[in-house]
Enzyme design. Structure first.
Site, mmCIF file in Angstrom:
data_model
loop_
_atom_site.group_PDB
_atom_site.id
_atom_site.type_symbol
_atom_site.label_atom_id
_atom_site.label_comp_id
_atom_site.label_asym_id
_atom_site.label_seq_id
_atom_site.Cartn_x
_atom_site.Cartn_y
_atom_site.Cartn_z
ATOM 1 N N ASP A 8 0.872 -1.176 0.000
ATOM 2 C CA ASP A 8 0.000 0.000 0.000
ATOM 3 C C ASP A 8 0.911 1.228 0.000
ATOM 4 O O ASP A 8 2.141 1.109 -0.158
ATOM 5 C CB ASP A 8 -1.004 -0.050 1.169
ATOM 6 N N HIS A 9 0.316 2.401 0.213
ATOM 7 C CA HIS A 9 1.097 3.646 0.213
ATOM 8 C C HIS A 9 2.144 3.666 1.327
ATOM 9 O O HIS A 9 3.157 4.342 1.203
ATOM 10 C CB HIS A 9 0.136 4.837 0.381
ATOM 11 N N CYS A 65 3.301 -3.078 4.034
ATOM 12 C CA CYS A 65 2.450 -1.935 4.372
ATOM 13 C C CYS A 65 3.143 -1.182 5.505
ATOM 14 O O CYS A 65 4.344 -1.372 5.714
ATOM 15 C CB CYS A 65 1.019 -2.369 4.710
ATOM 16 N N GLY A 66 2.434 -0.333 6.213
ATOM 17 C CA GLY A 66 3.084 0.428 7.279
ATOM 18 C C GLY A 66 3.645 -0.471 8.367
ATOM 19 O O GLY A 66 4.785 -0.334 8.788
ATOM 20 N N THR A 67 2.823 -1.404 8.809
ATOM 21 C CA THR A 67 3.226 -2.321 9.886
ATOM 22 C C THR A 67 3.459 -3.746 9.406
ATOM 23 O O THR A 67 4.057 -4.541 10.125
ATOM 24 C CB THR A 67 2.118 -2.391 10.950
ATOM 25 N N GLY A 68 2.914 -4.101 8.274
ATOM 26 C CA GLY A 68 2.918 -5.488 7.788
ATOM 27 C C GLY A 68 1.749 -6.283 8.354
ATOM 28 O O GLY A 68 1.427 -7.361 7.859
ATOM 29 N N ILE A 69 1.114 -5.743 9.376
ATOM 30 C CA ILE A 69 0.069 -6.505 10.080
ATOM 31 C C ILE A 69 -1.185 -6.659 9.227
ATOM 32 O O ILE A 69 -1.705 -7.771 9.045
ATOM 33 C CB ILE A 69 -0.283 -5.833 11.431
ATOM 34 N N GLY A 70 -1.681 -5.560 8.695
ATOM 35 C CA GLY A 70 -2.907 -5.635 7.896
ATOM 36 C C GLY A 70 -2.736 -6.520 6.681
ATOM 37 O O GLY A 70 -3.622 -7.341 6.358
ATOM 38 N N MET A 71 -1.597 -6.378 6.023
ATOM 39 C CA MET A 71 -1.315 -7.209 4.844
ATOM 40 C C MET A 71 -1.305 -8.688 5.211
ATOM 41 O O MET A 71 -1.871 -9.524 4.505
ATOM 42 C CB MET A 71 0.037 -6.834 4.240
ATOM 43 N N HIS A 98 10.093 -24.087 9.151
ATOM 44 C CA HIS A 98 9.056 -24.700 9.989
ATOM 45 C C HIS A 98 7.642 -24.568 9.422
ATOM 46 O O HIS A 98 6.837 -25.476 9.584
ATOM 47 C CB HIS A 98 9.065 -24.076 11.394
ATOM 48 N N ARG A 133 8.908 -33.292 11.295
ATOM 49 C CA ARG A 133 7.722 -33.051 12.126
ATOM 50 C C ARG A 133 6.984 -31.789 11.686
ATOM 51 O O ARG A 133 5.776 -31.661 11.891
ATOM 52 C CB ARG A 133 8.112 -32.949 13.603
ATOM 53 N N HIS A 134 7.710 -30.866 11.044
ATOM 54 C CA HIS A 134 7.087 -29.612 10.625
ATOM 55 C C HIS A 134 6.075 -29.831 9.496
ATOM 56 O O HIS A 134 5.096 -29.113 9.397
ATOM 57 C CB HIS A 134 8.155 -28.606 10.195
HETATM 58 C C1 RB5 Z 1 -2.027 2.597 6.484
HETATM 59 O O1 RB5 Z 1 -2.064 3.811 7.137
HETATM 60 C C2 RB5 Z 1 -1.711 1.493 7.455
HETATM 61 O O2 RB5 Z 1 -2.817 1.236 8.244
HETATM 62 C C3 RB5 Z 1 -1.285 0.251 6.724
HETATM 63 O O3 RB5 Z 1 -0.164 0.530 5.932
HETATM 64 C C4 RB5 Z 1 -0.899 -0.934 7.568
HETATM 65 O O4 RB5 Z 1 0.003 -0.581 8.576
HETATM 66 C C5 RB5 Z 1 -2.015 -1.732 8.081
HETATM 67 O O5 RB5 Z 1 -1.858 -2.747 8.789
#
Ligand code: RB5
Length: 148
Positions: A8-9, A65-71, A98, A133-134
């Site tokens: 994303d951006h 993405c910003g955190t990688g979490i949402g992706m 693993h 095992r993995h």
């Molecule tokens: C965008 O502002 C941000 O939410 C996105 O890049 C990401 O961090 C989501 O998990």
């Protein structure tokens, strides 16, 4: 090996750095964007990339993405995807050995380009410990996809 990359951006800088690394490594890749400087929705790009991996149009996918979490959350909703959120080289190696992860997610607001390059290189070059095992554990992950 064919790779898809997307961001994303919030992840454009590291995505471009990964593209440069893949060029250097002579790894074939398809860059799915985004190409804009305005705000976009990360699930759209995670889905685009994850569906290509799930369909076998790409072997692996890399998301930023910003955190990688949402992706990573979005990609893991696609059947057949094992997307690992990784911000260190130990985990990059371990998730291949693993978990046989087929997608990698990173956050540009979390790590710098140098570490992201090292992570990608290790993640691409480390094989899964098949027959161990993995493998049984990864098969159990796949079975969860059929529960709901
Ligand atoms: C965008 O502002 C941000 O939410 C996105 O890049 C990401 O961090 C989501 O998990």
């Amino acid at each position: 090996m064919k790779i898809v990359i997307a961001s994303d951006h919030g992840g454009i800088g590291i995505r471009k750095e990964i593209a440069t690394l893949l060029d250097e490594m002579k790894v074939e890749y398809n860059d799915l964007g985004c190409d804009c400087s305005i705000s976009v929705d990360y699930p759209d790009y995670a889905r685009l990339a994850a569906e290509k991996v799930a369909k076998g149009e790409a072997d692996r996918g890399i998301l930023v993405c910003g955190t990688g979490i949402g992706m990573s959350i979005a990609a893991n909703k696609v059947k057949g995807i094992r997307c690992a959120l990784v911000h260190d080289t130990f985990s990059a190696r371990a998730t291949r050995e693993h978990n046989n992860s087929n997608m990698l997610a990173m956050g540009e607001r979390v790590i710098g380009a140098g570490l992201a390059r090292d992570i990608v290189k290790i993640w691409l070059e480390t094989p899964f410990e098949s027959g161990s095992r993995h493998e049984n554990r990864v098969n159990k992950i796949k079975q969860i996809e059929h529960v709901w």
